[in-house]
Design a protein around this motif. Structure first.
Motif, PDB file in Angstrom:
ATOM      1  N   ILE A 120       0.842  -1.206   0.000  1.00  0.00           N
ATOM      2  CA  ILE A 120       0.000   0.000   0.000  1.00  0.00           C
ATOM      3  C   ILE A 120       0.874   1.252   0.000  1.00  0.00           C
ATOM      4  O   ILE A 120       0.683   2.175  -0.809  1.00  0.00           O
ATOM      5  CB  ILE A 120      -0.936   0.000   1.230  1.00  0.00           C
ATOM      6  CG1 ILE A 120      -1.942  -1.147   1.123  1.00  0.00           C
ATOM      7  CG2 ILE A 120      -1.654   1.332   1.359  1.00  0.00           C
ATOM      8  CD1 ILE A 120      -2.743  -1.362   2.386  1.00  0.00           C
ATOM      9  N   GLY A 155      -5.801   0.717   2.162  1.00  0.00           N
ATOM     10  CA  GLY A 155      -5.691   0.074   0.857  1.00  0.00           C
ATOM     11  C   GLY A 155      -6.781   0.555  -0.087  1.00  0.00           C
ATOM     12  O   GLY A 155      -6.517   0.861  -1.253  1.00  0.00           O
ATOM     13  N   CYS A 169      -6.089   2.657  -3.521  1.00  0.00           N
ATOM     14  CA  CYS A 169      -6.620   2.099  -4.769  1.00  0.00           C
ATOM     15  C   CYS A 169      -7.503   3.119  -5.477  1.00  0.00           C
ATOM     16  O   CYS A 169      -7.363   3.349  -6.677  1.00  0.00           O
ATOM     17  CB  CYS A 169      -7.484   0.879  -4.465  1.00  0.00           C
ATOM     18  SG  CYS A 169      -6.651  -0.637  -4.799  1.00  0.00           S
ATOM     19  N   VAL A 199      -6.799   4.754  -9.149  1.00  0.00           N
ATOM     20  CA  VAL A 199      -7.738   4.608 -10.264  1.00  0.00           C
ATOM     21  C   VAL A 199      -8.191   5.988 -10.756  1.00  0.00           C
ATOM     22  O   VAL A 199      -8.239   6.258 -11.954  1.00  0.00           O
ATOM     23  CB  VAL A 199      -8.945   3.748  -9.838  1.00  0.00           C
ATOM     24  CG1 VAL A 199     -10.035   3.788 -10.892  1.00  0.00           C
ATOM     25  CG2 VAL A 199      -8.507   2.311  -9.607  1.00  0.00           C
TER      26      VAL A 199
END
Lengths: 342, 263
Positions: free
Chosen positions: A70, A204, A208, A212
């Motif tokens: 992470i 996390g 993420c 994205v």
């Protein structure tokens, strides 16, 4: 010659990098002072009877490996974005004062001796996060006031705020007692500890989502990495994209910093290395930086906990010691390639 | 149908400075080739930045097909006009092809990848500007002339009705100057694009442009626009540039030769 980026090529490269990352994670879970038997880990659990192999593998090693992924992914990904936005290959996630802001926050938390926790997070992490986010907001507003050459203004504001906060940290260090200094110093050098699964899930997810989001800004970041006015003529709402990208990159950096302290070098060399090998297109650069950054930090962290076992090195020391030479080799090889071209 | 460009009493001043462009009005028809000439510091680059929506006018209006340029979003503006600047610094080693592909940013869907149409447009643009053999080179490794042609290719790939250029022949040798103007002329004739270009070369303007906008710094001398034969007279060039010139005619072509500075 490098082929143009197509969705197929992107998917192939990202899958390969993900596969590499997962295998490195698995391998690193097996490495450590205690030998773990996989058979025992997955053996039937009898309630009330502790299974040491399972405890070590899942609760200690896997949690720590995931944490490293992470943090590494967040730092490398935001490093790539900061370099593009500031059009400066020397930029890293800390360039706009995040490091000193977070450091100051951590120092203050240690000095005040705060005991309470927030959602299971230590006061150091909470204060570091707040310090990081607050500093980016401060640098951003100074940069806006500073003038029309926005990028230079931002960089200068970052440098000045960094220097100012570093001075404050030094001042606090000079009046702190030795155990406080020890705690802060360890934090400043970048340090991994085992976190709870709640923390891992939450951070996390945040990293993420940030990665994205940044990926979908990638075509616009490509144009902005040439020049702002050029990007505008190509039809990009530069200010909006900039605010979004800075916001997301700063958020995931602050998240990483609050988890592990100041780990240097990952955010600088990983995006660079990816650019040298696969080119500067952000659509590829952002996801690959995240995956390779995560892999790299897992490796570095494993080295840091194995090499002087049972003691541990701060992982920031390892990233710089290992990453520096690798990067220099890459750079020399790349320049040789360039020299061969007409 | 009205003119494509309609500029009404346009004025502009940079913050804290005097008026640079004062009450300028003109209109341009679609598919014409316009040269913008004038001495240094008269506001040529400022004018094209106003036309391309990069700067906002202090007063007056700039209408493109009846719509104010400054009310348009960057994306819709980028589908109508493309701009070629004097220099673009490249911090990162994008290839020529990647650079030209960026022209399609305003046309991309949510996934952010180029379609085959986008790729074809880029390939056409590279072929037209004779830069297709450079496609895989890093943009940083090109010569000035090659770089200029690549950025013209990018503007072409943007697939707009209007092409605005800031001194496209700057730093180019004679052959490449002619090549760039021939290219622009063929784009105008074959594709019907409107071309607005800043030029310091009044002979080029004389040969290639349908009309010349001569910007003038003084208050006694108004800026004028018209066919190059009418605008670029000896008296006017003397008044605007402070240089004495001769007009020579050969095979129905007019040439301007400088003789010396005005006393």
């Amino acid at each position: 010659m490098r082929p143009l980026l197509t969705p197929g090529r992107l998917v192939r490269l990202v899958l390969a990098a993900a596969l590499l990352m997962v295998s490195v994670m698995a391998a690193c879970c097996m490495v450590g002072t205690e030998t773990v038997s996989l058979k025992a880990v997955f053996a039937h659990q009898t309630p009330g009877q502790p299974n040491p192999d399972y405890e070590i593998f899942v609760k200690i090693r896997l949690a720590r490996v995931i944490l490293a992924v992470i943090v590494g992914a967040a730092l490398a990904c935001s490093g790539a974005v900061f370099q593009g936005l500031l059009r400066n290959p020397l930029a890293d996630p800390y360039i706009l004062g995040i490091s000193s802001g977070a450091g100051l926050g951590a120092m203050v938390a240690v000095m005040l001796g705060i005991q309470w926790t927030l959602w299971g997070r230590s006061p150091i992490a909470v204060f570091a996060f707040a310090g990081a986010v607050g500093t980016v907001a401060l640098v951003w507003s100074i940069g806006r006031v500073a003038g029309k050459y926005h990028v230079t203004g931002l960089l200068l504001a970052g440098v000045v705020v960094n220097a100012f906060f570093s001075a404050l940290i030094m001042f606090l260090t000079s009046i702190a007692n030795s155990s406080q200094i020890q705690t802060t110093l360890f934090w400043l050098m970048g340090n991994m500890t085992e976190e709870t699964w709640d923390v891992l899930w939450f951070s996390g997810g945040l990293v993420c989502a940030g990665a994205v989001g940044l990926f979908f800004l990638a075509p616009k970041l490509n144009a902005i990495s040439l020049s702002d006015s050029d990007a505008r003529n190509l039809g990009i709402h530069v200010t909006a994209v900039r605010v979004c990208a800075f916001g997301m990159a700063a958020m995931i950096t602050a998240c990483a910093v609050s988890l592990s302290g100041l780990i240097g070098f990952v955010g600088l060399i990983i995006p660079h290395a990816i650019r040298l090998i696969w080119g500067p297109d952000h659509r590829l650069l952002i996801p690959l930086s995240a995956l390779v950054g995560g892999t790299f930090l897992v490796l570095a962290d494993t080295v840091s906990r194995v090499v002087v076992a049972p003691a541990q090195l701060p992982v920031g020391v390892v990233t710089a010691l290992v990453g520096g030479p690798i990067f220099i080799v890459l750079l020399i090889r790349h320049n040789r390639c360039l020299g061969g071209r007409p | 149908m009205g003119p494509q460009w309609d500029i009404q009493t346009l004025s502009f001043a940079y913050k804290g400075q005097g008026v640079l462009i004062d009450q300028l009005s003109f209109s341009l028809a679609a598919g014409t080739f316009t040269g913008v000439a004038g001495p240094n510091g008269v506001g040529k680059t400022t004018l094209i930045h106003l036309l391309s929506g990069t700067l906002n006018p202090s007063e007056g209006k700039i209408l493109l097909e009846g719509q104010s340029v400054h009310g348009m979003s960057p994306a819709s503006l980028a589908r109508r006009l493309a701009l070629v600047r004097q220099h673009t610094d490249m911090s990162f080693g994008f290839t020529v092809e990647e650079t030209v592909l960026m022209a399609r940013t305003a046309h991309l869907d949510w996934r952010g990848f180029e379609s085959t149409v986008d790729r074809d447009r880029v390939h056409e643009a590279l072929c037209l500007t004779e830069t297709d053999h450079l496609a895989h080179r890093s943009i940083n490794s090109l010569s000035g002339g090659e770089c200029q042609r690549v950025f013209i290719a990018r503007a072409l790939a943007q697939d707009t009705d209007v092409l605005i250029l800031d001194e496209p022949t700057n730093h180019l040798d004679l052959k490449h100057q002619i090549a760039v103007y021939d290219l622009l002329k063929s784009i105008q004739v074959d594709q019907g694009k409107t071309i607005i270009t800043i030029t310091h070369d009044i002979n080029m303007a004389m040969q290639y442009c349908d009309q010349v906008l001569l910007l003038s710094p003084g208050y006694d001398q108004k800026s004028v626009i018209g066919p190059p034969q009418d605008v670029l007279t000896c008296d006017r060039i003397e008044a605007v540039f402070g240089v004495r010139v001769m007009r020579l005619t050969h095979n129905e072509h007019t040439f301007i030769a400088p003789i010396g500075q005005c006393r």
